[in-house]
Write an enzyme that holds these catalytic residues in place. Structure first.
Site, PDB file in Angstrom:
ATOM      1  N   CYS A  53       0.835  -1.195   0.000  1.00 63.95           N
ATOM      2  CA  CYS A  53       0.000   0.000   0.000  1.00 63.95           C
ATOM      3  C   CYS A  53       0.880   1.259   0.000  1.00 63.95           C
ATOM      4  CB  CYS A  53      -0.999  -0.043   1.149  1.00 63.95           C
ATOM      5  SG  CYS A  53      -2.492   0.876   0.750  1.00 63.95           S
TER       6      CYS A  53
ATOM      7  N   HIS B 185      -3.723  -5.079   0.305  1.00 61.91           N
ATOM      8  CA  HIS B 185      -3.137  -5.631   1.541  1.00 61.91           C
ATOM      9  C   HIS B 185      -3.210  -7.164   1.519  1.00 61.91           C
ATOM     10  CE1 HIS B 185      -2.831  -1.886   3.953  1.00 61.91           C
ATOM     11  NE2 HIS B 185      -3.728  -1.483   3.095  1.00 61.91           N
TER      12      HIS B 185
ATOM     13  N   GLU C 157      -1.678  -9.187   3.281  1.00 63.26           N
ATOM     14  CA  GLU C 157      -1.548  -9.758   4.624  1.00 63.26           C
ATOM     15  C   GLU C 157      -2.891 -10.142   5.238  1.00 63.26           C
ATOM     16  OE1 GLU C 157      -1.035  -6.636   3.769  1.00 63.26           O
ATOM     17  OE2 GLU C 157      -1.588  -5.200   5.327  1.00 63.26           O
TER      18      GLU C 157
END
Ligand code: GLN
Length: 538
Positions: A383, A509, A511
């Site tokens: 990001c 993102h 993650e």
């Protein structure tokens, strides 16, 4: 009334006892016995969602597929269960009041005085039962944020009291407490637990199970004492001893038979022993790595590791997938500059530049990226990390010294990261970002396509600014490629460098989607690249 069973988890004595991990671990065990389980979190603060909260206040803001900005515990739920959560899985007091007040304005209460009981508690109840009524889940675990005794928690505990009455054996309550060890006395102390249960009893809730967080094993004598004072069965006094890793907790809870006690109380069959083979293999690899790499995580909330919770966990998952111990070095972006970058980042096998908002630490991130790019160190930008990679390339390769994002430099001529047109009309802060899952097409032959092994992906977002397509041709001509594009808005989602061992920046993102069962391919391949780098070093 729905057929689902409900489990309520409250906490006492102190915060940070690990309610989220206990809830996720119990859910894991029940899932491993064949039940369809979900977990939801009710947070007693007035913010409508945690999206506007500073990470220093509340750690990371997690994002679901449907674009909810949520408490970080939802990340644990997903990582443990490998099942996505949604908007409905996280509710705050702000959201509850907003709904009730909106209804009041619409005249829905027909002239009645609107009160905490029943109007607020009814709205809490409606939301507590919602996921159970979809028919998708057999068991719904509800974690109540905060600590029993807080003024803010009262309406939630009151709702649990009402639901216990209404649902009977279809629901139960678990209370998490602390058994402190007094070193001077050489003893574990049960009194705080007794007081905490008393506080719950005053509110009309008798816990069915006590989970006792402790640094030392609790003896059967202590268990009997707690059972006697707190009106629970001895087998319902569960020890939760400090663990080496959160991923041990499901196994520890299994040994304590928490799942069995829960199912017996809910009058549900045990079905079969929990299938935890994969989980145990994961743990085995986690604890016995064959390789080791050093990754630098460059961010501005380094003092507070919870701010990068999902990244930390995704790295753990990726390490396990590579049978590799990842030594994470937390590097403060504000402390990096052009002069010291070499000495600060020396010896790292990979550099990850974290997401973030605002100006603070931005130049340090850019210097770290330049260092990674010029020294062929695997780089992963997430990001804001990706946006900084674009800025760095603009400045140092394309020669635009004023290249910047309009977030930090609103009037720059080279606004290589810019505000999206449709966002310009929005003046409110909360929930106004590009949030949740968007699809992305991967360019054939790119590193991204090879990493994912497919041509179409979808990932979760949380940002306002984007790569400015006005400059795309200049970038591609100079060697930075857009390898992932959102087909609806033609937005650049991934950039990568060709002449570099591993240089990938993503606007989304990844993650948030990494789980124990499904480690995220971008993290897995980033760690792999770092392992290759570490072999070059020695
Ligand atoms: N601040 C940047 C934006 O809003 C990046 C956000 C992030 O890193 N999550 O676009």
């Amino acid at each position: 009334m729905s057929a689902a069973k409900y489990i309520f988890v409250t906490g006492g004595v102190t915060s940070s006892l690990g309610k989220g991990i206990i809830s996720a671990s119990l859910a894991k065990l029940l899932q491993a016995r064949g039940y369809k389980v979900t977990i939801q979190k009710f947070d007693p603060y007035i913010n409508v969602d945690p999206g506007t909260l500073n990470p220093y206040e509340h750690g990371e803001c997690y994002v679901t597929n449907d674009g909810a900005e949520t408490d970080l515990d939802l990340g644990h739920y997903e990582r443990f269960l490998n099942v996505p959560t949604s908007q409905a899985n996280n509710v705050t007091t702000g959201r509850i009041y907003q709904t009730v007040i909106n209804k009041e304005r619409e005249g829905a209460f027909l002239g009645k005085t609107v009160q905490i009981i029943p109007h607020i508690t009814d709205e809490i109840k409606r939301r507590m039962l919602l996921l159970g009524e979809t028919g998708e889940y057999e068991i719904v675990i509800t974690e109540i944020g905060g600590t029993v005794g807080d003024i803010e928690s009262l309406p939630y505990v009151e709702t649990v009291r009402q639901l216990k009455w209404e649902l009977g054996s279809s629901c139960l309550s678990i209370h998490l407490t602390l058994i402190p060890y007094l070193a001077a006395a050489g003893e574990l102390k049960t009194k705080p637990t007794q007081h905490s249960v008393k506080a719950l009893l005053e509110l009309g809730v008798q816990p069915d199970i006590l989970v006792c967080r402790t640094e030392h094993s609790i003896t059967s004598e202590i268990r009997r004492k707690i059972a006697l004072f707190c009106n629970v069965n001895v087998n319902a006094v569960i020890e939760s001893i400090d663990a080496e890793t959160i991923y041990d907790v499901p196994i520890l809870m299994y040994k304590e038979q928490l799942d069995k006690v829960v199912l017996n109380k809910l009058k549900l069959p045990l079905q079969h022993e929990p299938e935890l083979e994969q989980w145990k293999i994961f743990l085995g690899k986690l604890k016995n790595p064959v390789n080791e790499v050093k990754i630098g995580l460059v961010g501005k909330y380094i003092e507070l590791k919870d701010a990068y919770k999902s990244i930390n966990e995704a790295i753990i998952h990726a390490g396990v997938a590579n049978e590799c111990r990842v030594k994470l070095e937390w590097i403060h972006s504000e402390k990096i500059d052009k002069e010291n970058v070499q000495s600060r980042l020396n010896g790292l096998n990979g550099i990850l530049v974290a997401p973030g908002f605002g100006d603070r630490g931005i130049e340090g991130k850019i210097s770290a990226i330049q260092y990674a790019r010029e020294n062929n160190i695997p780089f992963f930008g997430i990001c804001l990390g990706m946006q900084c990679a674009v800025i760095e390339f603009g400045r140092n390769i394309l020669g635009w010294t004023d290249a910047h994002s309009t977030e930090m430099s609103p009037n720059t001529k080279h606004a290589v990261i810019d505000f999206m047109e449709e966002q310009k009309k929005i003046t409110k802060k909360g929930g106004t970002m590009r949030l949740g899952e968007y699809s992305c097409n991967l360019v054939k032959g790119s590193r991204a396509a090879a990493v994912y092994g497919k041509s179409k992906i979808s990932e979760r977002h949380r940002h306002r600014y984007e790569f400015n397509n006005k400059f795309l041709k200049d970038y591609e001509d100079a060697g930075m490629f857009a390898s992932g594009i959102n087909p609806d808005g033609n937005l650049v989602e991934i950039v990568e460098l060709k002449n570099h061992p591993w240089f990938v920046g993503v606007q989304f993102h990844p993650e948030y989607k990494s789980t124990v069962e499904n480690p995220h391919p971008l993290f897995v391949k980033f760690i792999r690249a770092a392992m290759d780098k570490s072999k070059q070093v020695v």
